[in-house]
Design a protein around this motif. Structure first.
Motif, short mmCIF file in Angstrom:
data_model
loop_
_atom_site.label_atom_id
_atom_site.label_comp_id
_atom_site.label_asym_id
_atom_site.label_seq_id
_atom_site.Cartn_x
_atom_site.Cartn_y
_atom_site.Cartn_z
N ASN A 134 0.82 -1.21 0.00
CA ASN A 134 0.00 0.00 0.00
C ASN A 134 0.86 1.26 0.00
O ASN A 134 0.39 2.34 -0.37
N ASP A 135 2.11 1.15 0.44
CA ASP A 135 3.03 2.29 0.36
C ASP A 135 3.51 2.52 -1.06
O ASP A 135 4.01 3.61 -1.39
N ILE A 136 3.36 1.51 -1.91
CA ILE A 136 3.80 1.61 -3.30
C ILE A 136 2.62 1.93 -4.23
O ILE A 136 2.72 2.76 -5.12
N THR A 137 1.51 1.23 -4.00
CA THR A 137 0.30 1.42 -4.79
C THR A 137 -0.89 1.08 -3.92
O THR A 137 -0.75 0.38 -2.92
N ARG A 138 -2.05 1.56 -4.28
CA ARG A 138 -3.21 1.33 -3.42
C ARG A 138 -3.52 -0.17 -3.32
O ARG A 138 -3.67 -0.87 -4.31
N CYS A 139 -3.59 -0.65 -2.07
CA CYS A 139 -3.89 -2.06 -1.81
C CYS A 139 -4.76 -2.11 -0.56
O CYS A 139 -4.26 -2.24 0.56
N SER A 140 -6.06 -2.00 -0.74
CA SER A 140 -6.97 -1.97 0.40
C SER A 140 -7.18 -3.36 0.97
O SER A 140 -6.90 -4.38 0.33
N GLU A 141 -7.71 -3.41 2.19
CA GLU A 141 -7.97 -4.70 2.83
C GLU A 141 -9.06 -5.47 2.09
O GLU A 141 -8.96 -6.69 1.92
N ASN A 142 -10.09 -4.78 1.63
CA ASN A 142 -11.16 -5.46 0.88
C ASN A 142 -10.63 -6.07 -0.41
O ASN A 142 -10.95 -7.21 -0.76
N PHE A 143 -9.81 -5.30 -1.12
CA PHE A 143 -9.22 -5.74 -2.38
C PHE A 143 -8.35 -6.98 -2.15
O PHE A 143 -8.51 -8.02 -2.81
N SER A 144 -7.43 -6.90 -1.20
CA SER A 144 -6.49 -8.00 -0.97
C SER A 144 -7.19 -9.23 -0.38
O SER A 144 -6.84 -10.36 -0.73
N ASN A 145 -8.17 -9.02 0.48
CA ASN A 145 -8.88 -10.15 1.08
C ASN A 145 -9.72 -10.91 0.06
O ASN A 145 -9.87 -12.14 0.17
N GLN A 146 -10.28 -10.21 -0.92
CA GLN A 146 -11.06 -10.90 -1.94
C GLN A 146 -10.18 -11.80 -2.79
O GLN A 146 -10.52 -12.94 -3.08
N LEU A 147 -9.01 -11.28 -3.17
CA LEU A 147 -8.05 -12.10 -3.91
C LEU A 147 -7.58 -13.28 -3.06
O LEU A 147 -7.47 -14.41 -3.55
N LEU A 148 -7.32 -13.01 -1.79
CA LEU A 148 -6.83 -14.05 -0.89
C LEU A 148 -7.89 -15.13 -0.69
O LEU A 148 -7.58 -16.33 -0.66
N ALA A 149 -9.15 -14.74 -0.54
CA ALA A 149 -10.23 -15.70 -0.35
C ALA A 149 -10.35 -16.62 -1.56
O ALA A 149 -10.51 -17.85 -1.42
N ASP A 150 -10.26 -16.05 -2.77
CA ASP A 150 -10.34 -16.87 -3.97
C ASP A 150 -9.14 -17.82 -4.07
O ASP A 150 -9.28 -18.97 -4.48
N ASN A 151 -7.95 -17.33 -3.69
CA ASN A 151 -6.77 -18.19 -3.71
C ASN A 151 -6.87 -19.31 -2.69
O ASN A 151 -6.43 -20.44 -2.95
N LEU A 152 -7.44 -19.00 -1.53
CA LEU A 152 -7.62 -20.03 -0.50
C LEU A 152 -8.53 -21.14 -1.02
O LEU A 152 -8.21 -22.33 -0.89
N LEU A 153 -9.66 -20.76 -1.59
CA LEU A 153 -10.58 -21.77 -2.12
C LEU A 153 -9.95 -22.53 -3.28
O LEU A 153 -10.19 -23.73 -3.45
#
Length: 261
Positions: A160-179
């Motif tokens: 997020n210090d480099i480019t916008r990376c919100s918790e909602n954005f990252s968690n959605q990607l993470l949830a899909d990767n987990l499944l």
């Protein structure tokens, strides 16, 4: 360690006993040659290599990864660059965690964890410990997923210090990767009941602090192989020669499934 044991001729032969950590590393390489891991009390880095640490605040290696993606795909756009960077940061730790829990029956510590960075790629890792935790599978999932949540929180903050990376954005990607990892596990071990994996999914969600809406993406019954509807898009079609994935939420067929989920 080496121990002597007799062969059929009565002569002593040397048998190599693999340590639990080495067994985990071997299992990771069996899953993918890109999961090339090592374990050293003191990290060993070859000259010129770049590594992302789990504990340091420096941004050089992460900035290098992001910039390499941006320069390789200049027309793909900021959201693609952020998405690809985040997916690369998370893929190894998640895969290692699944191998550790389901294949090796252990929980490694990600407190001192390093990932090797190359242009547009993360491949290779180092643990700074030989210590592995043993417990029942639910406890192992909670241990390793709690470790991963701390690791990913650090990654998110730095990205997020480099480019916008919100918790909602990252968690959605993470949830899909987990499944995706859970479904891949079932493909490799088809005898594992979906109901069992879905019960264990609750522990992954809890440890990773993912939103419970992840349950809404599963469209199969507990008696069928797990089927999910992805909610995030990797934006691969923004890269020259790229196309939408077969399970992309932007495909009309999958949009219909989303409405049913």
């Amino acid at each position: 360690m080496l121990r002597a044991s007799p062969d059929t001729s009565g002569e002593a032969v040397q048998v190599h006993q693999v340590s639990p950590m080495q067994g985990l590393l071997d299992n990771c390489r069996t899953l993918s040659p890109y999961l090339d891991g090592q374990s050293h009390r003191n990290p060993k880095f070859a000259e010129g290599e770049l590594w992302i640490s789990s504990s340091e605040d420096e941004l050089e290696s992460l900035q290098y990864l992001y910039d390499s993606i941006r320069q390789a795909y200049p027309d793909a756009g900021r959201v693609y660059w952020a998405t690809r960077t985040w997916d690369l940061l998370c893929w190894q730790p998640l895969a290692i965690a699944f191998v550790a829990v389901y294949q090796s029956g252990v929980a490694p510590s990600f407190d001192s964890f390093h990932q090797r960075v190359s242009p547009c790629l993360i491949s290779g890792f180092q643990f700074q410990t030989q210590i592995l935790q043993y417990d029942n599978i639910e406890s192992l999932i909670l241990r390793v997923s709690t470790d991963l949540e701390a690791l990913f929180s650090q990654y998110r903050k730095r990205l997020n210090d480099i480019t916008r990376c919100s918790e909602n954005f990252s968690n959605q990607l993470l949830a899909d990767n987990l499944l995706g990892n859970l479904i891949n596990l079932q493909r490799l071990s088809p005898s594992t009941a979906s109901a069992t994996l879905l019960e264990q999914l609750q522990f992954w969600i809890e440890g990773l602090k993912l939103p419970t809406s992840i349950w809404n993406t599963i469209v199969s019954s507990p008696n069928e192989p797990i089927v999910r509807v992805r909610r995030s898009c990797c934006l691969a079609d923004r890269v020259e020669g790229g196309a939408l994935c077969s399970d992309c939420p932007r495909l009309q067929s999958n949009k219909t499934q989303q409405k049913k989920a």
